[in-house]
Design a protein around this motif. Sequence first.
Motif, mmCIF file in Angstrom:
data_model
loop_
_atom_site.group_PDB
_atom_site.id
_atom_site.type_symbol
_atom_site.label_atom_id
_atom_site.label_comp_id
_atom_site.label_asym_id
_atom_site.label_seq_id
_atom_site.Cartn_x
_atom_site.Cartn_y
_atom_site.Cartn_z
ATOM 1 N N TYR A 156 49.307 48.241 28.228
ATOM 2 C CA TYR A 156 48.175 47.726 28.997
ATOM 3 C C TYR A 156 47.010 48.651 28.683
ATOM 4 C CZ TYR A 156 46.615 44.699 32.805
ATOM 5 O OH TYR A 156 46.001 43.720 33.553
ATOM 6 N N TYR A 202 43.104 49.554 28.996
ATOM 7 C CA TYR A 202 41.866 49.330 29.741
ATOM 8 C C TYR A 202 40.669 49.653 28.856
ATOM 9 C CZ TYR A 202 44.472 48.842 34.075
ATOM 10 O OH TYR A 202 45.322 48.407 35.054
ATOM 11 N N ASP A 210 39.428 35.355 32.130
ATOM 12 C CA ASP A 210 39.458 35.986 33.447
ATOM 13 C C ASP A 210 40.741 35.568 34.167
ATOM 14 O OD1 ASP A 210 37.012 37.029 32.798
ATOM 15 O OD2 ASP A 210 35.861 35.737 34.138
ATOM 16 N N ASP A 235 41.178 40.772 36.508
ATOM 17 C CA ASP A 235 41.029 41.440 35.218
ATOM 18 C C ASP A 235 40.554 40.391 34.213
ATOM 19 O OD1 ASP A 235 42.105 43.764 36.249
ATOM 20 O OD2 ASP A 235 43.761 43.887 34.827
ATOM 21 N N ARG A 236 39.732 40.795 33.286
ATOM 22 C CA ARG A 236 39.499 39.994 32.085
ATOM 23 C C ARG A 236 40.505 40.529 31.093
ATOM 24 N NH1 ARG A 236 36.851 36.132 30.007
ATOM 25 N NH2 ARG A 236 36.276 36.044 27.818
ATOM 26 N N GLN A 237 41.247 39.638 30.444
ATOM 27 C CA GLN A 237 42.373 40.111 29.648
ATOM 28 C C GLN A 237 42.624 39.212 28.450
ATOM 29 O OE1 GLN A 237 46.580 39.780 31.198
ATOM 30 N NE2 GLN A 237 46.186 41.968 31.467
ATOM 31 N N SER A 279 42.543 44.810 28.632
ATOM 32 C CA SER A 279 42.085 44.445 29.967
ATOM 33 C C SER A 279 40.868 45.228 30.423
ATOM 34 C CB SER A 279 43.207 44.741 30.969
ATOM 35 O OG SER A 279 43.752 43.578 31.478
ATOM 36 N N LYS A 280 40.098 44.560 31.267
ATOM 37 C CA LYS A 280 38.983 45.203 31.979
ATOM 38 C C LYS A 280 39.072 44.752 33.427
ATOM 39 C CE LYS A 280 33.965 45.314 32.533
ATOM 40 N NZ LYS A 280 33.645 46.718 32.463
ATOM 41 N N ARG A 281 39.051 45.701 34.340
ATOM 42 C CA ARG A 281 38.986 45.369 35.758
ATOM 43 C C ARG A 281 37.624 44.751 36.019
ATOM 44 N NH1 ARG A 281 42.079 43.788 39.187
ATOM 45 N NH2 ARG A 281 41.814 44.926 41.097
ATOM 46 N N TYR A 331 44.560 47.447 42.319
ATOM 47 C CA TYR A 331 45.307 46.212 42.509
ATOM 48 C C TYR A 331 45.918 46.236 43.898
ATOM 49 C CZ TYR A 331 44.961 46.003 37.432
ATOM 50 O OH TYR A 331 44.501 45.989 36.139
#
Length: 138
Positions: free
Chosen positions: A81, A83, A107, A112-114, A128-130, A136
Motif C-alpha cells: 500500500y 501513499y 475514488d 482514498d483515491r487509489q 493511494s492518496k487519502r 481510517y
Amino acid sequence: MNKIYDTYRPKGFGTVSSYLMVENPEELINFLKKAFYAEELNRSINPKNGVIANIILKIGNSCFMISQARGEFLNMRTSFYLYVDDVDKLHQRAIENGAKEEFAPRDMEYQDRQSGIIDPSGNYWWISKRLVNKDYED
C-alpha cells in the motif's frame, strides 16, 4: 508499545519491514527506480555465485529488502500500500515502466483515491492518496 520492540532499527525501517525474494531482482530493482523513484542504499553480492544476496531500497521514507529467490522461496508474491500525493501520475509512470494495470485510478468509498498495478515480479501495489486528513475509522 511492548518493550520487546524497543530496540535499534536502521533509519527508514519500521518494526515490520518487507523483504521480497524474486526470480529477477535486477528487473524489479530497475522498475522500482524508474516507476517509484526508489533509491538503492546497499547491495550485497554472494561471493560464491555472484547473485544478489540482499539489496536495500528506499521509497519515500520506507526501506525494504530484495534478494534472489531460490528453492522454496520461488514464486512468492506480496502486495504493498503506497501513499502518494498524485495517484494518477504515479500510476501512469508505473504503467510506462512495465507494470500491468490491475485497476485504473478512482475514488474509493473509504476516502482514498487509489489504483492497482502489478510489477514485473508479480507483486501488487495499491497506489493511494487519502482524500481526507484523518485516520481510517469503522
